[in-house]
Write an enzyme that holds these catalytic residues in place. Structure first.
Site, PDB file in Angstrom:
ATOM      1  N   ARG A   1      -0.525   9.678  -0.935  1.00 49.87           N
ATOM      2  CA  ARG A   1      -1.627  10.205  -1.824  1.00 49.87           C
ATOM      3  C   ARG A   1      -1.483  11.587  -2.044  1.00 49.87           C
ATOM      4  NH1 ARG A   1      -6.176   7.155   1.708  1.00 49.87           N
ATOM      5  NH2 ARG A   1      -5.767   4.900   1.071  1.00 49.87           N
TER       6      ARG A   1
ATOM      7  N   ARG B   1      -2.558  11.578   5.702  1.00 54.95           N
ATOM      8  CA  ARG B   1      -2.762  10.281   5.937  1.00 54.95           C
ATOM      9  C   ARG B   1      -2.265   8.963   5.038  1.00 54.95           C
ATOM     10  NH1 ARG B   1      -6.512   6.276   5.193  1.00 54.95           N
ATOM     11  NH2 ARG B   1      -8.237   7.636   4.462  1.00 54.95           N
TER      12      ARG B   1
ATOM     13  N   GLU C   1      -6.377   2.423  -3.519  1.00 55.99           N
ATOM     14  CA  GLU C   1      -4.936   2.487  -3.774  1.00 55.99           C
ATOM     15  C   GLU C   1      -4.391   1.161  -3.906  1.00 55.99           C
ATOM     16  OE1 GLU C   1      -3.399   5.228  -1.032  1.00 55.99           O
ATOM     17  OE2 GLU C   1      -1.521   4.168  -0.636  1.00 55.99           O
TER      18      GLU C   1
ATOM     19  N   HIS D   1      -7.676  12.111  -2.487  1.00 60.71           N
ATOM     20  CA  HIS D   1      -7.093  10.638  -2.806  1.00 60.71           C
ATOM     21  C   HIS D   1      -6.871  10.903  -4.303  1.00 60.71           C
ATOM     22  CE1 HIS D   1      -7.012   6.675  -3.898  1.00 60.71           C
ATOM     23  NE2 HIS D   1      -7.042   6.185  -2.329  1.00 60.71           N
TER      24      HIS D   1
ATOM     25  N   HIS E   1     -11.267  12.943   0.215  1.00 57.52           N
ATOM     26  CA  HIS E   1     -11.489  11.968   0.816  1.00 57.52           C
ATOM     27  C   HIS E   1     -11.291  11.787   2.447  1.00 57.52           C
ATOM     28  CE1 HIS E   1     -11.070   7.685   0.775  1.00 57.52           C
ATOM     29  NE2 HIS E   1      -9.803   7.538   1.445  1.00 57.52           N
TER      30      HIS E   1
ATOM     31  N   PHE F   1       0.625  -1.236  -0.012  1.00 59.85           N
ATOM     32  CA  PHE F   1      -0.075  -0.001   0.032  1.00 59.85           C
ATOM     33  C   PHE F   1       1.031   1.264   0.172  1.00 59.85           C
ATOM     34  CE2 PHE F   1      -4.145   1.420   0.547  1.00 59.85           C
ATOM     35  CZ  PHE F   1      -5.055   0.238   0.359  1.00 59.85           C
TER      36      PHE F   1
ATOM     37  N   LEU G   1     -14.332   6.062  -4.964  1.00 64.60           N
ATOM     38  CA  LEU G   1     -12.941   5.749  -4.795  1.00 64.60           C
ATOM     39  C   LEU G   1     -12.533   4.499  -5.334  1.00 64.60           C
ATOM     40  CD1 LEU G   1     -10.744   6.718  -3.001  1.00 64.60           C
ATOM     41  CD2 LEU G   1     -11.563   4.986  -1.493  1.00 64.60           C
TER      42      LEU G   1
ATOM     43  N   GLN H   1      -7.255  15.632   2.999  1.00 64.60           N
ATOM     44  CA  GLN H   1      -6.577  14.757   1.950  1.00 64.60           C
ATOM     45  C   GLN H   1      -7.461  14.447   0.731  1.00 64.60           C
ATOM     46  OE1 GLN H   1      -6.067   9.978   2.484  1.00 64.60           O
ATOM     47  NE2 GLN H   1      -4.045  10.827   2.361  1.00 64.60           N
TER      48      GLN H   1
END
Lengths: 234, 576
Positions: B283, B391, B252, B239, B349, B116, B249, B237
């Protein structure tokens, strides 16, 4: 952009004696969701129109309804697949609270009656996870996808005629645990499902499978539970 | 008015709220309030995974996870909290498995793990498989499992009740909440020894977002109105891979499994910006790379999107590990990811900011971290801060279970030794008059128009890239919209399932939060993590290595700095 007509079944028990249809014209793109069209009506034409919604992409299970006669999630059907006049009605078999919004209490009660939680009183390993092979997990993978939207249960003709059937969604969630190698409650659940409100009320109509927005093989899951009862194949 | 008395009231039935409830169930009288049904909570939309250094696939250590979290947050993370996050992630994930969560498995039957963004081995050397997952519906499995446990333990669920006020005594101790029952229009006062705000984030402030329509930040805004400060609101954030125009979404995990993002030349451009991690760069960076490519004319067909390409992956990997996200592309964009790229753009996000808390999830009210007695917060609503300025993927789910659990345990301890405090006189007065105002106006402004204007200005001026002039314009616009909101009128005057009313209440909350985001962004004259200022492009540790606390005062918004906690890792330049 094209203009389509939404024919929506309206009912507000605070003021209506019975349900009636109202029509709304909305401008939509073909790739808009039915939910986008509903939002357009609510936000710009008639704020009293009522329905549930949250995630808007088929994950939370809020907006199941009848779209041109079939149980679907409003956020997972695109306008381009529906034609220029679209009929929207609440799910069948549950009490209508207001417009497209139905009482879900009975549905969640049936779900809860399946003991939908892992039953295993053994102390889990002090360090690490309970082991489970990929093959063991595959046995119940399909039924873990359920989002409790009630599309299957309210598509089942048996549930339209009797309150005595727990319905497909409850069985799907029982299946999810019955076939989980870590669970030890299969006996209790199968006893319930062998009773008067259990799997034997299923007439294998396949409406539930057609209605499931998550593509769960609902009828097959019910059949697997039936076979487990008949042949103790758990 | 309904009056109910509980030891603990939890607002929000997502991962954090339910995890806290389960800690207390059977040992205290706990209620969980949700404006939805609990399994509809937005935790269920999380896809890719939950990180924990189990080391099931390769060597891993919590120190590495902690380092990645701190670096990912651009060093504005509180390192005492990040240490707890990384250490307790292991126990928390195992606890979820023991509760029955159906994780994907390795051949030997352990929890499987995958790559990730931003998660590395040996302090940044190479990607590491740390994300525990259940296909690409890990959040769904978490919310289902926790709801199941809530049922097992007989938690009192107050479903479809909308939070309208948080109650405090005159000396600032939290003593309960007021809810509005959506079905009946009835108000309920929930008198409690402890209250947990776990009501989630507020992505709906922006036009393009991955967040549910319910993601409107109610709990955060209502606490703020009562004098609780908010922390780090400028850090929001985006994304990088939201479906074009829809914002839905695409996890990821698609890049974790080997997907790449390509521009109009077909170039996998991330490598040019982040040579080591490439498409697995964090991100905030990926979103800026995409923004830059589009700005330089390399968006697809000159438009404001690029392509996420998974077509080179084994079709079996797509079907088994990315079934839901590839389905989204098929359903909503008519694109077959096995053959062609998925049109994507950055999507609002996750809120790094929120209600400031200590590591026991107690809400704090000043730069010296004085707790607000009785008030807790966890999950996206809270700012511990473990995510800092950005994050890392999967760390939201870790945050939920780790700090939801800590909240529940601390609340359980607290309520053994405390009593119910007297409620304020006319406890539901504020809530009732707000609702009466909204229902009473015959003519006025439209909720939808104000909301749309807010979402557009926040997207245009306060998203991936910001600068002073744009922020000034946004501030002025939000002031206008807040004024207009005072004259909102509704068509639905009924009591039964009046969702036009609840949407109006939500808009009021979002406008408050939008204002704090704009002020925070204008105040922070540097670029850090998700907060990027075109007019201050560098990170400035000398002046800005600090949290910002936003206070609402009669004179307007006041922002103070709060020191960050550094334990193991000194701030360094952040490169991938």
């Amino acid at each position: 952009m094209q203009t389509v007509t939404l024919r929506i079944k309206r009912f507000n028990p605070e003021q209506d004696a019975k349900a009636h249809f109202e029509e709304y014209q909305v401008e939509v793109e073909g790739t808009d969701r039915v939910l986008d069209a509903l939002n357009q009506v609510k936000w710009y034409q008639d704020g009293t129109l009522t329905y549930r919604r949250s995630c808007a992409h088929g994950i939370c299970g809020s907006d199941a309804m009848r779209i041109n006669g079939r149980n679907r999630l409003a956020c997972k059907v695109l306008m381009q697949d529906l034609g220029s006049k679209i009929t929207l009605e609440p799910l069948m078999g549950f009490k209508v609270e207001k417009d497209l919004l139905v009482d879900m209490e009975k549905f969640f009660d049936a779900y809860k009656s399946m003991k939908p939680f892992l039953i295993n009183d053994d102390t889990p390993p002090a360090e690490g996870e309970r082991l489970q092979s990929p093959e063991e997990r595959d046995r119940f993978e399909d039924t873990t996808k359920c989002i409790l939207c009630a599309a299957c249960t309210t598509a089942c003709p048996v549930t339209w005629t009797t309150d005595l059937f727990v319905g497909p969604a409850a069985i799907v969630n029982a299946h999810r645990f019955i076939f989980d190698s870590r669970d030890k409650g299969a006996g209790e659940r199968l006893r319930i499902l062998n009773g008067g409100s259990g799997v034997w009320r299923c007439r294998t109509v396949f409406n539930c499978t057609d209605a499931c927005p998550r593509g769960i093989h609902v009828t097959e899951a019910i059949e697997q539970v039936k076979r487990a009862l008949l042949f103790e194949q758990v | 008015m309904g009056y109910h008395r509980y030891d603990a009231v939890i607002v929000g039935a997502g991962g954090a709220g339910l995890m806290a409830a389960i800690q207390m169930a059977g040992k205290a009288n706990v209620a969980v309030v949700s404006k939805l049904y609990p399994p509809r909570s937005h935790t269920g939309a999380a896809q890719g995974g939950i990180s924990a250094s189990l080391g099931n696939r390769e060597e891993d250590h919590w120190e590495w996870h902690m380092y990645d979290t701190v670096k990912g947050g651009d060093y504005i993370v509180d390192q005492d909290a990040a240490e707890i996050l990384a250490r307790e992630a292991v126990d928390a994930v195992l606890e979820l498995e023991h509760m029955g969560l159906p994780f994907n498995r390795t051949e030997e039957g352990k929890i499987d793990q995958r790559f990730f963004g931003g998660h590395t081995r040996e302090f940044g050397k190479a990607p590491v498989r740390r994300a525990c997952y259940a296909a690409d519906r890990t959040g769904h499995m978490i919310i289902q499992t926790l709801y199941q446990q809530g049922i097992k333990h007989n938690v009192n669920f107050h479903d479809e009740e909308h939070l309208v006020d948080i109650l405090f005594t005159d000396d600032g101790q939290c003593c309960g909440v007021v809810t509005y029952e959506i079905k009946t229009g009835e108000f309920h006062v929930l008198h409690a020894k402890t209250v947990l705000i776990a009501s989630g984030g507020y992505g709906r402030v922006f036009k393009i977002t991955s967040n549910a329509l319910a993601g409107t930040g109610d709990g955060i805004a209502l606490a703020y109105r009562k004098g609780v400060p908010l922390m780090d609101m400028e850090f929001y954030q985006f994304h990088p891979t939201g479906l074009y125009k829809l914002g839905i979404l695409v996890s990821e995990a698609a890049r974790g499994e080997g997907g790449v993002v390509r521009n109009s030349n077909g170039e996998a451009f991330a490598e040019r910006y982040a040579p080591t991690l490439k498409d697995l760069a964090p991100r905030d960076m990926m979103s800026r790379f995409i923004h830059q490519e589009i700005k330089e004319g390399r968006g697809i067909d000159g438009k404001d999107y690029v392509l996420l390409d998974v077509s080179h992956l084994d079709p079996k990997v797509i079907d088994e590990k990315l079934p839901d996200v590839t389905d989204f592309a098929r359903i909503y964009l008519g694109v077959e990811p096995k053959n062609e790229g998925i049109p994507i753009q950055p999507t609002a996000h996750y809120a790094m900011g929120g209600l400031p808390t200590n590591v026991d999830a107690q809400v704090i009210r000043d730069p010296s971290s004085t707790p607000v007695p009785g008030l807790y917060s966890a999950g996206e609503a809270a700012c511990v801060s473990v995510h800092g300025a950005n994050r890392l993927g999967t760390n939201s789910l870790v945050d939920l279970v780790v700090f939801g659990r800590r909240a529940g345990k601390h609340m359980l301890e607290t309520l053994q030794t405390t009593d119910w405090l007297p409620l304020p006189a006319d406890a539901d007065l504020i809530a009732k008059s707000e609702v009466a105002d909204l229902l009473g106006r015959e003519k006025g402004e439209s909720v939808a128009e104000i909301r749309k204007a807010m979402q557009e200005v926040m997207m245009d001026k306060v998203s991936v890239v910001r600068e002073a002039q744009g922020l000034k314009e946004a501030e002025a616009r939000i002031v206008e919209l807040r004024a207009a909101y005072q004259h909102v009128s509704l068509q639905d005057k009924g009591r039964r399932y009046n969702t036009e009313l609840t949407e109006a209440l939500e808009l009021g909350c979002m406008l408050d939060l939008a204002e704090t985001i704009v002020h925070g962004a204008a105040n922070r004259q540097e670029s850090r993590g998700a907060h990027y200022r075109e007019d201050f492009q560098a990170r400035d540790d000398k002046n800005w290595l600090a949290h910002s606390l936003t206070f609402r005062t009669p004179e307007g918004i006041r922002i103070e700095k709060k020191p960050i906690v550094i334990t193991r890792f000194e701030p360094k330049e952040r490169k991938y």
